[in-house]
Design an enzyme around this catalytic site. Sequence first.
Site, mmCIF file in Angstrom:
data_model
loop_
_atom_site.group_PDB
_atom_site.id
_atom_site.type_symbol
_atom_site.label_atom_id
_atom_site.label_comp_id
_atom_site.label_asym_id
_atom_site.label_seq_id
_atom_site.Cartn_x
_atom_site.Cartn_y
_atom_site.Cartn_z
ATOM 1 N N HIS A 80 2.221 -12.951 -0.602
ATOM 2 C CA HIS A 80 1.114 -12.215 -1.221
ATOM 3 C C HIS A 80 -0.078 -13.139 -1.453
ATOM 4 O O HIS A 80 -1.213 -12.831 -1.048
ATOM 5 C CB HIS A 80 1.592 -11.610 -2.547
ATOM 6 C CG HIS A 80 0.541 -10.836 -3.278
ATOM 7 N ND1 HIS A 80 0.509 -9.459 -3.292
ATOM 8 C CD2 HIS A 80 -0.515 -11.230 -4.041
ATOM 9 C CE1 HIS A 80 -0.516 -9.048 -4.018
ATOM 10 N NE2 HIS A 80 -1.151 -10.114 -4.482
ATOM 11 N N GLU A 81 0.167 -14.257 -2.101
ATOM 12 C CA GLU A 81 -0.938 -15.156 -2.407
ATOM 13 C C GLU A 81 -1.533 -15.769 -1.140
ATOM 14 O O GLU A 81 -2.739 -15.998 -1.054
ATOM 15 C CB GLU A 81 -0.494 -16.257 -3.375
ATOM 16 C CG GLU A 81 -0.026 -15.749 -4.727
ATOM 17 C CD GLU A 81 -1.013 -14.801 -5.403
ATOM 18 O OE1 GLU A 81 -2.240 -14.946 -5.194
ATOM 19 O OE2 GLU A 81 -0.555 -13.893 -6.126
ATOM 20 N N HIS A 121 -7.639 -14.177 3.561
ATOM 21 C CA HIS A 121 -8.863 -13.382 3.425
ATOM 22 C C HIS A 121 -10.045 -14.303 3.128
ATOM 23 O O HIS A 121 -11.156 -14.101 3.630
ATOM 24 C CB HIS A 121 -8.676 -12.368 2.296
ATOM 25 C CG HIS A 121 -9.604 -11.194 2.367
ATOM 26 N ND1 HIS A 121 -9.669 -10.241 1.381
ATOM 27 C CD2 HIS A 121 -10.507 -10.815 3.300
ATOM 28 C CE1 HIS A 121 -10.552 -9.326 1.704
ATOM 29 N NE2 HIS A 121 -11.085 -9.655 2.870
ATOM 30 N N HIS A 167 -4.083 -13.426 0.247
ATOM 31 C CA HIS A 167 -5.397 -13.621 -0.380
ATOM 32 C C HIS A 167 -6.092 -14.830 0.226
ATOM 33 O O HIS A 167 -7.298 -14.814 0.508
ATOM 34 C CB HIS A 167 -5.226 -13.859 -1.882
ATOM 35 C CG HIS A 167 -4.988 -12.618 -2.677
ATOM 36 N ND1 HIS A 167 -5.815 -11.506 -2.610
ATOM 37 C CD2 HIS A 167 -4.041 -12.315 -3.611
ATOM 38 C CE1 HIS A 167 -5.364 -10.576 -3.445
ATOM 39 N NE2 HIS A 167 -4.301 -11.036 -4.057
#
Length: 705
Positions: free
Chosen positions: A487-488, A494, A491
């Site tokens: 998940h991190e 992105h 980020h």
Amino acid sequence: MPAPRRRNLLPSQLLHQCQNTGAPMSNPLSEISLLPPFDRMQPDHVEPAIAELIGNCRDVLREGLEQPGWDTTLAPLEEAEDRLTRAFSPVSHLNSVLSGDWRAPYEAALAEVTAYWTEQGQNPELYEVYRRLSETGGFENWPQARKQMIRLGMRDFRLGGVALEGEERERFAANSRRLAELSSRFANNVLDATNAWTYHTSDVEELAGLPVTAIAAAEEAARSRGNEGWTITLDGPSYLAVMTHADNRELRERVYRAFVSRASDVGPQAGKFDNSAVMEEILALRAEQARLLGFGSYAELSVASKMAPDAGEVTRFLEDLAARARPAAEREYADLRLFARESLSLEHLHPWDIPWAAERLKQSRYAISQEELRPYFPYPQVLAGLFSVVEKLFGVTVEEDASVPVWHRDVQFFWLAREGERIAGFYLDPFAREKKRGGAWMASVATRRQAKAGMQLPIAYLVCNFSAATGDTPSLLTHNEVTTLFHEFGHGLHHMLTRVDVAAVSGINGVAWDAVELPSQFLENWCWQPEAIAMISGHYRTGEPLPRALLDKMLAAKNFQSAMFTVRQLEFALFDFLLHSRPAGASVREIQQLLDEVRARVAVVPVIADNRFQHSFSHIFAGGYAAGYYSYKWAEVLSADAFSMFEERGIFDADTGLRFLGSILEQGGSRDALELFTEFRGREPSIEALLRHSGIDAVTTPDVQ
């Protein structure tokens, strides 16, 4: 989750400590290089550097306004503000991961930086530059990123109070400064309350049921405090281990009560780190800010810069999803109560029993547990596998650089490269420790932008709180922790894979907050794909990949109690949004009353009277999610629907990976989120994939606009 943004705050490079030779003192926070020299930074460097850099920003703006234009005003100001944000970022970061000596200088710098950004947001001359540029002939032919910066900038000026005058203008600015101070105080209270409570025992039998890794961590926690025996803390890994595995019901209750009452007026630390007054003042000030800007509530103000069209749509979305999920959640909870009564002799299922009983039901039903999986997910193997997944999807490689200074021995630094050329970098701080804020997040070190000296590479912080290695045993992750790491990193991608060269809309900057979770939740999907699991798993002793039998059980259990998890998220999201929909804030009593009402409508799991979840709800009181916690579910619709294209074409389909890269990751905030999603998917998002992935039957499947 990404760390909350204040415009595009990032770090800078820091401090040479000059010897006493009569030479002028050099402050690395005032100097600019790509990576902060954490080995030379000192807290007393912060105040003079921030003051100098803010002064420089004001000077640059003053000069730029004499001849307004992109090249004469906005480009030089971006350069100056980038220096400021890159200086403030490591200060903010060290306050989160080390606290202690960095707290006071961070709070002093935060006050000054907040005052500066508020001043800029209310500057009518600077707003006029934006307005005139937007009306310039040929504006529509400008590069997309520049156009978007101007459009979003004009919106943010309005939301920053540029149209306010006199007393209202001063009040708005004072409120902004005070809100920054209160958010920091809220986070400090949660951290201090978490660190202040421990339970020590010299009898290991009290810890019966805990995994070997958790017992070893408790022994290390005791040793680090100068004690013999075992110490339980409220840090995530310790708390979750007790709640999920401890057979000692009294211990579970003790730890649970301490955890859910943190930073409040009740519990073992009642009143000591109480956030009650902090919450009241934050809500009152946010409501006043909204009124000053002409909004009926802070929720309306919040949605004005998000993907959702209006506050009513957010409420309808959450209530519709709750109506779909709650019947399934009720069935799941009824099954758990029946199992607890018939198989565990628990006639009454208390809150501190639920994770423990749920783990046993899961084992009974699927013969699988997180602890059984843990040996197959050693942190080094998971990390290497993650990098391999990303290389197959997006064509980038990851390489460690041990020469880069870091702030703790556990931290690693890596470069991202494409075709041998470095395009980005990131710091990874994976393990829990004292004085480190709980949770997991990504934050920006430097943003990709066209600087005077050339293209500035994007650099990120990635922070988690996993259990560290003990003795000869490496850090072993639960599968839940594996998804957190993915998940991190989503980020981070992105932020790092953007091709935008204007800071205001590069990476996660300028991305609607309710779409910013799309890449992170999207990347989690590969944690459940057999082909990817073979890459991220390997027994820490033998290297054996996750056996097919265990894999099948894990996949079968994927949606175990998923509806209960969904309604818990919806409980938090509805509480947050309805709380910020009030026109005049709320008292502590009214906050509790609203949370109780939302729980009665949505939740299926009971809580104790002393549960003060709201007092440690840092996402909305100390982070960027005020009236925005719904973003997790909103973006989950996007991420599930995006991943469904990979399900159709192959999870490592190169063309689809490059399409996601080009349409989503590389675009940053340079275009509207719905436009980018529609470009990738070929249509607007649908909730169908989310319901299917969650195992929740859909009666109707309206599109989410």
